[in-house]
Design a protein around this motif. Structure first.
Motif, PDB file in Angstrom:
ATOM      1  N   ASN A 475      41.493  50.429  44.400  1.00 20.87           N
ATOM      2  CA  ASN A 475      40.943  50.524  43.055  1.00 20.87           C
ATOM      3  C   ASN A 475      41.649  49.576  42.090  1.00 20.87           C
ATOM      4  O   ASN A 475      41.028  49.006  41.181  1.00 20.87           O
ATOM      5  N   GLU A 476      42.969  49.394  42.274  1.00 22.51           N
ATOM      6  CA  GLU A 476      43.705  48.497  41.392  1.00 22.51           C
ATOM      7  C   GLU A 476      43.237  47.058  41.560  1.00 22.51           C
ATOM      8  O   GLU A 476      43.061  46.329  40.587  1.00 22.51           O
ATOM      9  N   LEU A 477      43.041  46.643  42.814  1.00 23.66           N
ATOM     10  CA  LEU A 477      42.555  45.286  43.047  1.00 23.66           C
ATOM     11  C   LEU A 477      41.134  45.132  42.520  1.00 23.66           C
ATOM     12  O   LEU A 477      40.757  44.049  42.046  1.00 23.66           O
ATOM     13  N   LEU A 478      40.340  46.200  42.593  1.00 23.61           N
ATOM     14  CA  LEU A 478      39.002  46.161  42.020  1.00 23.61           C
ATOM     15  C   LEU A 478      39.070  45.805  40.545  1.00 23.61           C
ATOM     16  O   LEU A 478      38.308  44.965  40.045  1.00 23.61           O
ATOM     17  N   MET A 479      40.020  46.414  39.825  1.00 25.79           N
ATOM     18  CA  MET A 479      40.149  46.123  38.401  1.00 25.79           C
ATOM     19  C   MET A 479      40.776  44.752  38.151  1.00 25.79           C
ATOM     20  O   MET A 479      40.462  44.084  37.169  1.00 25.79           O
ATOM     21  N   ASP A 480      41.665  44.312  39.059  1.00 24.33           N
ATOM     22  CA  ASP A 480      42.207  42.953  38.954  1.00 24.33           C
ATOM     23  C   ASP A 480      41.086  41.928  38.948  1.00 24.33           C
ATOM     24  O   ASP A 480      41.090  40.972  38.160  1.00 24.33           O
ATOM     25  N   VAL A 481      40.134  42.120  39.866  1.00 29.52           N
ATOM     26  CA  VAL A 481      39.028  41.171  39.976  1.00 29.52           C
ATOM     27  C   VAL A 481      38.026  41.391  38.842  1.00 29.52           C
ATOM     28  O   VAL A 481      37.516  40.428  38.253  1.00 29.52           O
ATOM     29  N   ALA A 482      37.739  42.643  38.522  1.00 27.77           N
ATOM     30  CA  ALA A 482      36.749  42.945  37.484  1.00 27.77           C
ATOM     31  C   ALA A 482      37.140  42.365  36.148  1.00 27.77           C
ATOM     32  O   ALA A 482      36.301  41.822  35.415  1.00 27.77           O
ATOM     33  N   GLN A 483      38.416  42.443  35.777  1.00 26.12           N
ATOM     34  CA  GLN A 483      38.825  41.946  34.471  1.00 26.12           C
ATOM     35  C   GLN A 483      38.675  40.427  34.381  1.00 26.12           C
ATOM     36  O   GLN A 483      38.420  39.874  33.301  1.00 26.12           O
ATOM     37  N   LEU A 484      38.801  39.754  35.512  1.00 22.19           N
ATOM     38  CA  LEU A 484      38.611  38.300  35.511  1.00 22.19           C
ATOM     39  C   LEU A 484      37.136  37.956  35.311  1.00 22.19           C
ATOM     40  O   LEU A 484      36.785  37.110  34.480  1.00 22.19           O
ATOM     41  N   PHE A 485      36.253  38.605  36.079  1.00 25.17           N
ATOM     42  CA  PHE A 485      34.826  38.340  35.937  1.00 25.17           C
ATOM     43  C   PHE A 485      34.309  38.747  34.563  1.00 25.17           C
ATOM     44  O   PHE A 485      33.366  38.139  34.049  1.00 25.17           O
ATOM     45  N   ALA A 486      34.893  39.795  33.970  1.00 29.85           N
ATOM     46  CA  ALA A 486      34.395  40.302  32.698  1.00 29.85           C
ATOM     47  C   ALA A 486      34.764  39.410  31.522  1.00 29.85           C
ATOM     48  O   ALA A 486      34.175  39.546  30.448  1.00 29.85           O
ATOM     49  N   GLY A 626      26.861  35.228  29.776  1.00 30.06           N
ATOM     50  CA  GLY A 626      27.161  35.992  30.973  1.00 30.06           C
ATOM     51  C   GLY A 626      27.580  35.077  32.108  1.00 30.06           C
ATOM     52  O   GLY A 626      27.392  33.864  32.071  1.00 30.06           O
ATOM     53  N   ASN A 627      28.129  35.674  33.151  1.00 28.14           N
ATOM     54  CA  ASN A 627      28.731  34.885  34.216  1.00 28.14           C
ATOM     55  C   ASN A 627      27.738  34.067  35.021  1.00 28.14           C
ATOM     56  O   ASN A 627      28.139  33.217  35.813  1.00 28.14           O
ATOM     57  N   ASP A 628      26.451  34.305  34.852  1.00 26.75           N
ATOM     58  CA  ASP A 628      25.504  33.481  35.588  1.00 26.75           C
ATOM     59  C   ASP A 628      25.112  32.240  34.807  1.00 26.75           C
ATOM     60  O   ASP A 628      24.283  31.467  35.231  1.00 26.75           O
ATOM     61  N   GLY A 629      25.726  32.061  33.641  1.00 24.07           N
ATOM     62  CA  GLY A 629      25.429  30.877  32.855  1.00 24.07           C
ATOM     63  C   GLY A 629      24.180  31.010  32.018  1.00 24.07           C
ATOM     64  O   GLY A 629      23.827  30.108  31.277  1.00 24.07           O
ATOM     65  N   ASP A 630      23.472  32.121  32.076  1.00 22.78           N
ATOM     66  CA  ASP A 630      22.273  32.342  31.292  1.00 22.78           C
ATOM     67  C   ASP A 630      22.612  33.248  30.119  1.00 22.78           C
ATOM     68  O   ASP A 630      23.554  34.040  30.164  1.00 22.78           O
ATOM     69  N   PRO A 631      21.828  33.152  29.030  1.00 19.15           N
ATOM     70  CA  PRO A 631      22.086  34.060  27.907  1.00 19.15           C
ATOM     71  C   PRO A 631      22.005  35.494  28.374  1.00 19.15           C
ATOM     72  O   PRO A 631      21.142  35.870  29.133  1.00 19.15           O
ATOM     73  N   GLY A 632      22.903  36.297  27.925  1.00 15.66           N
ATOM     74  CA  GLY A 632      22.945  37.689  28.365  1.00 15.66           C
ATOM     75  C   GLY A 632      24.166  38.356  27.810  1.00 15.66           C
ATOM     76  O   GLY A 632      24.573  38.105  26.682  1.00 15.66           O
ATOM     77  N   ALA A 633      24.792  39.229  28.592  1.00  7.31           N
ATOM     78  CA  ALA A 633      25.982  39.931  28.137  1.00  7.31           C
ATOM     79  C   ALA A 633      27.090  38.915  27.870  1.00  7.31           C
ATOM     80  O   ALA A 633      27.445  38.130  28.732  1.00  7.31           O
ATOM     81  N   PRO A 634      27.651  38.888  26.645  1.00  7.01           N
ATOM     82  CA  PRO A 634      28.712  37.916  26.356  1.00  7.01           C
ATOM     83  C   PRO A 634      29.980  38.263  27.113  1.00  7.01           C
ATOM     84  O   PRO A 634      30.243  39.417  27.426  1.00  7.01           O
ATOM     85  N   LEU A 635      30.761  37.237  27.410  1.00  7.02           N
ATOM     86  CA  LEU A 635      32.052  37.474  28.030  1.00  7.02           C
ATOM     87  C   LEU A 635      32.977  38.145  27.032  1.00  7.02           C
ATOM     88  O   LEU A 635      32.978  37.827  25.848  1.00  7.02           O
ATOM     89  N   GLN A 636      33.762  39.085  27.526  1.00  6.31           N
ATOM     90  CA  GLN A 636      34.696  39.794  26.665  1.00  6.31           C
ATOM     91  C   GLN A 636      35.747  38.818  26.142  1.00  6.31           C
ATOM     92  O   GLN A 636      36.292  38.007  26.882  1.00  6.31           O
ATOM     93  N   GLN A 637      36.017  38.880  24.846  1.00  2.64           N
ATOM     94  CA  GLN A 637      36.997  37.990  24.224  1.00  2.64           C
ATOM     95  C   GLN A 637      38.395  38.493  24.534  1.00  2.64           C
ATOM     96  O   GLN A 637      39.017  39.209  23.753  1.00  2.64           O
ATOM     97  N   ALA A 638      38.905  38.107  25.701  1.00  3.33           N
ATOM     98  CA  ALA A 638      40.203  38.590  26.148  1.00  3.33           C
ATOM     99  C   ALA A 638      40.728  37.662  27.224  1.00  3.33           C
ATOM    100  O   ALA A 638      39.983  36.873  27.807  1.00  3.33           O
ATOM    101  N   VAL A 639      42.031  37.759  27.481  1.00  5.97           N
ATOM    102  CA  VAL A 639      42.675  36.984  28.534  1.00  5.97           C
ATOM    103  C   VAL A 639      43.120  37.944  29.627  1.00  5.97           C
ATOM    104  O   VAL A 639      43.864  38.896  29.342  1.00  5.97           O
ATOM    105  N   PRO A 640      42.703  37.735  30.877  1.00  4.36           N
ATOM    106  CA  PRO A 640      43.161  38.595  31.971  1.00  4.36           C
ATOM    107  C   PRO A 640      44.601  38.260  32.340  1.00  4.36           C
ATOM    108  O   PRO A 640      44.941  37.088  32.562  1.00  4.36           O
TER     109      PRO A 640
END
Length: 921
Positions: A475-486, A626-640
């Motif tokens: 679960n911890e690694l899941l969040m490690d990766v999720a925070q980067l993609f988010a 969003g991560n697909d490069g199309d307009p959509g959910a904005p990337l969270q303004q944060a640094v992983p």
């Protein structure tokens, strides 16, 4: 979900729960004589127009003769299916075989209040599947021109429909074999309906908390409080017969007292009351159920029965069910603001969709996301996953503009074929992360029938890789990766820049990067940061901008040891600014404590900019989308940020691998030539009559060869014999030279143990070898032999295909000998396979380089091997009743692929749940 029907003699798998276009559910089953009274009520409730369009005339009621004809069918030449909501018929579809036994006429009648909800297209799919089982190849229909809805059902089904106008009637005719187009239509409709069903649960207009309590700390109290405190924009009702007031609002004694329709019932009542509550919700047209009540404590068989009964009651009354033992639902969209969960507060809003099959793990995931500051779009805790599953969640998140990343914790794949298909489609637009530990294996949640996986180790990982799912072990690694993609745009390649204030730390980062196949193209190993923030931060800004401006740099890692006078947040702010300007992936590893008030792992939030800054890179850089490069959910303004460089690099490598998978050419599904599915269906239907219970039936060599020939798979003939003369006659017939083999399944592959003699060129040598082998093998009880003509020499391979209870269809491939026997060097794939899948499949075993020319051995017929594997995969995908196929050995030479032996076993597993008809499982 099988419902009892009087005098039912139809196949059990013809029954199904289905999702209609509006997201509600219904039950479909063949009609029976006991349905006559309800059919009459259905007819009486139809409008004059609907009756006229169905019967080409008006009739106020059906005669006794008509009722008997419509309800008494043989389920072979005449089949009729009904769609039920509760006990009420809301749709009927039927076919009658014509004089031509390959053709049947179909007709439909849909309730006025159900028209436009997709019941007609669902009935058509199920009737077509039943007709194919009964040997029918095409449908015809007569439709009045003004019946545009029914004409649309046929026109949009994906079949090749021929139309002609005759005597005021539109005559339709079409073959009913599934086509790529009809499957695509079905999957698209299934996707929309299932996405809509979950959307209704995550964004209800009204909610009733049944079991709401005034006792502080109780489940009912907490749920009601969290919904209200979360700012839910809809209407909330507390239902408790023993309380007049709850949470400052009037409490209602029952759903009957609630003044408006309820979209979602949140159920927190004692286990013994669940069935009556679900029945009451169905009677009051509630659209969905969130059951928080815990796992059944009865024995497994009783738990299974009770859970299935809950699901049956819910689905037959139009409701989806989340739970039991669910942690709850969360939707952070401002227009909904819904926290129907045990979580103490509304999580930060963001792009992460979170699904958990376990309430306990759901708590861990929610806590980890909150602790790291990862924003979520919605959370679904399925608990026992009795109904709503991860597949439903993925269907919803695929269309949800607020979700840019999907994270799942699963204990099993409820419908593995469907999971693979949906995940592969979803992963092409949004990253799909899955947490599953190496030691956990596959298992079912409580309240499900016990099944045991037969899949070899590595098969799960292979299926996930093929589907583009990013699988992590914790679960911890899941969040490690999720925070980067988010938070970060996707890199365009694996070019990495490393910036550190310590040479030793930089080398640690670089070594980790090399192990994870990242290419360190630029580095700054001794960045000076100890001369104060006023000088160090501008210097850092210049360094980062300079490195990120290079074309060969796709991503950057900042690794910093503690620096007096500079905080994590100050460093992260500079990194964030540089990454946003360049539109490239940046992340940080802060090793050691700089500021106790700031976390070393998680997201450091940055102020939201007033407007997107122009990117320094190409115009299409996905800097603020969003991560697909199309307009959509904005990337969270944060640094992983990460505590260790290893964690940062591992997360980044998963992102880079995902991009490589997403950007590849997936290829098309290849239909091998010369496949005769109708003949294969006929042969298997005949053999299935010999299957008893759960036993497997091993087909004789002749029967196996006949079935395999339907898919263009030939098996080199081998002939068992009773004496030397019979062996000699077989050798003369097949042609010299021949091989002599033990019939024992183990020894027949072991030349080193005397189980095989090769290149026997004449009669005398054959007789001599027979006597010698029998003498050697008789003490082991393995002296039964067979003779086989010699195949062209080549590389030996082993191919297996099986139907796994928890993974679905699986094909495995390896090079024969020590590679598979000792080193477990197998490749695994889930059919159907594209050209790209086949190429990967053949090249996945570590020993596969021997196929392409190795140490003087010539390259073999790889295209021929890929064609053979595709035929095996197609056969397995078409026929779940084929429980196991093993081809050992398969000799692949420079110009041929020869199957020397085939073992085919059939059984009667649960009918496939991902076919050319929609059904909930």
């Amino acid at each position: 979900m099988v419902h009892e029907v009087e005098n039912a003699e139809y196949p059990a798998h013809w029954e199904a729960d289905v999702v209609l276009r509006d997201g509600t559910t219904a039950h479909l089953r063949p009609i029976g004589p006991s349905d006559a009274e309800e059919l009459q009520r259905f007819h009486a409730g139809q409008s004059e127009t609907s009756i006229y369009l169905r019967f080409f005339t008006f009739k106020s009621k059906l005669t006794a003769r008509e009722l008997a004809r419509f309800t008494q069918v043989d389920h072979v030449n005449r089949v009729a299916m009904i769609v039920l909501r509760g006990q009420q018929i809301i749709g009927i579809g039927r076919y009658d075989r014509l004089d031509d036994p390959l053709e049947a006429e179909v007709a439909f009648n849909i309730a006025d209040n159900t028209q436009g909800k997709g019941a007609g297209s669902i009935l058509l799919e199920h009737l077509a599947a039943a007709a194919r089982e009964n040997g029918i190849e095409r449908f015809s229909a007569e439709v009045l021109p003004e019946n545009r809805k029914m004409l649309t059902v046929f026109a949009e089904a994906g079949y090749e429909v021929k139309r002609r106008f005759d005597d005021g009637v539109v005559m339709l005719e079409f073959p009913i074999d599934p086509t790529d187009k009809s499957r695509a239509v079905m999957e698209s409709r299934e996707h929309r309906a299932e996405a809509q069903s979950l959307a209704g649960l995550l964004a209800p207009r009204s909610v009733a908390v049944i079991g709401a309590s005034r006792q502080w700390g109780s489940v009912g109290y907490t749920l009601l409080e969290n919904i209200i405190e979360g700012g839910f924009t809809g209407t909330v009702y507390a239902v408790n017969p023993d309380a007049l007031e709850l949470a400052g609002m009037i409490s209602y004694g029952s759903l009957a007292d609630v003044p408006e329709p309820v979209d979602l019932a949140v159920v927190a009542v004692p286990e013994a009351e669940l069935e009556s509550v679900v029945a009451d919700c169905g009677a009051h047209s509630v659209r969905g159920l969130l059951v928080v009540t815990g796992t059944f404590l009865a024995d497994q068989a009783e738990a299974l029965r009770r859970q299935r009964e809950l699901v049956r009651m819910a689905r037959s009354n139009g409701m989806r069910l989340i739970g039991p033992a669910s942690l709850g639902l969360v939707n952070t969209a401002p227009e909904v603001s819904f926290n129907a969960s045990m979580a103490p507060g509304m999580p930060r809003r963001g792009g992460l969709g979170l699904f958990s099959q376990s309430a306990a793990v759901g708590v861990l995931l929610y806590s980890a996301a909150s602790r790291r500051g990862i924003g979520v779009s919605s959370i679904v805790s399925a608990g026992n996953r009795a109904d709503v599953s991860g597949n439903d969640a993925m269907q919803f998140w695929e269309d949800d503009p607020a979700t840019s990343v999907v994270a799942l914790f699963l204990e099993s794949f409820g419908n593995p074929r469907k999971f693979s298909r949906i995940a592969r489609r979803l992963a092409r637009s949004k990253p799909v992360l899955l947490a599953k530990s190496d030691v956990m294996g596959l298992r079912l949640p409580p309240g499900h029938a016990v099944r045991t996986t037969q899949a070899p180790l590595g098969a799960v990982d292979a299926m996930l890789r093929q589907s583009g799912v990013i699988r992590v072990s914790s679960n911890e690694l899941l969040m490690d990766v999720a925070q980067l993609f988010a938070t970060q745009p996707l890199p365009r390649g694996n070019g990495l820049a490393v910036v550190a204030n310590s040479s030793a730390l930089a080398r640690v980062v670089e070594d980790n990067a090399e192990q994870h196949e990242l290419n360190v193209v630029l580095r700054e190993r001794e960045l000076v940061l100890h001369d104060g923030a006023s000088q160090a931060l501008p210097r850092l800004r210049r360094t980062l901008r300079s490195l990120l401006a290079r074309d060969q740099v796709d991503c950057l890692v900042l690794a910093v040891l503690p620096v007096p006078g500079i905080t994590h947040r100050e460093l992260a702010a500079v990194l964030h600014e540089a990454g946003r300007e360049a539109g490239k992936t940046v992340l940080a590893s802060f090793t050691g404590i700089m500021d106790p008030a700031e976390p070393a792992v998680g997201l450091l939030q940055m102020p939201q900019p007033p407007a997107p800054a122009p990117a320094a890179g190409p115009a299409d850089t996905p800097a603020a989308t969003g991560n697909d490069g199309d307009p959509g959910a904005p990337l969270q303004q944060a640094v992983p940020t990460y505590v260790s460089p290893g964690g940062a690099i591992e997360a980044l490598s998963e992102m880079v691998r995902y991009v490589a998978w997403r950007d590849r050419d997936f290829g098309l599904h290849i239909e091998s030539e010369g496949i005769d599915r109708a003949r294969a269906d006929e042969l298997l239907a005949r053999h299935m009559q010999e299957v008893r219970g759960t036993d497997l039936l091993t087909l004789s060599p002749q029967a196996a060869a006949e079935l395999l020939a339907c898919y263009g798979i030939g098996v080199l003939e081998s002939a068992p014999f009773a004496d030397e003369d019979e062996a000699v006659r077989a050798a003369h017939r097949m042609g010299w030279p021949v091989a002599l083999k033990a019939r024992d399944q183990y020894l027949r592959h072991r030349l080193d143990l005397g189980g095989v003699r090769l290149n026997i060129t004449d009669e005398d040598a054959l007789r001599s070898n027979i006597r010698h082998m029998q003498q050697m093998l008789r003490p082991f009880g393995a002296d039964d032999l067979e003779v086989q003509t010699m195949a062209p020499s080549g590389q030996g391979c082993v191919v297996r295909a099986l139907e796994d209870p928890l993974l679905g269809p699986l094909v495995s491939f390896g090079l024969a000998g020590d590679a598979v026997n000792l080193l477990d060097d197998w490749a695994h794939a889930i059919p159907p396979l594209t050209a790209t899948d086949l190429s990967d499949f053949v090249r996945s075993p570590r020993a596969s380089q021997r196929l392409f020319g190795y140490q003087g051995f010539p390259a073999v017929d790889v295209p021929g091997l890929e064609d053979f594997l595709n035929r095996v995969a197609t056969l397995k995908d078409d026929h779940p009743e084929v429980a196991l196929m093993e081809f050992n050995p398969v000799l692949v030479s420079t110009g041929t692929v020869t199957v020397l032996a085939a073992d085919v076993r059939i059984g009667n597993p649960a009918q496939r749940t991902d076919s050319a008809r929609r059904a909930m499982r």
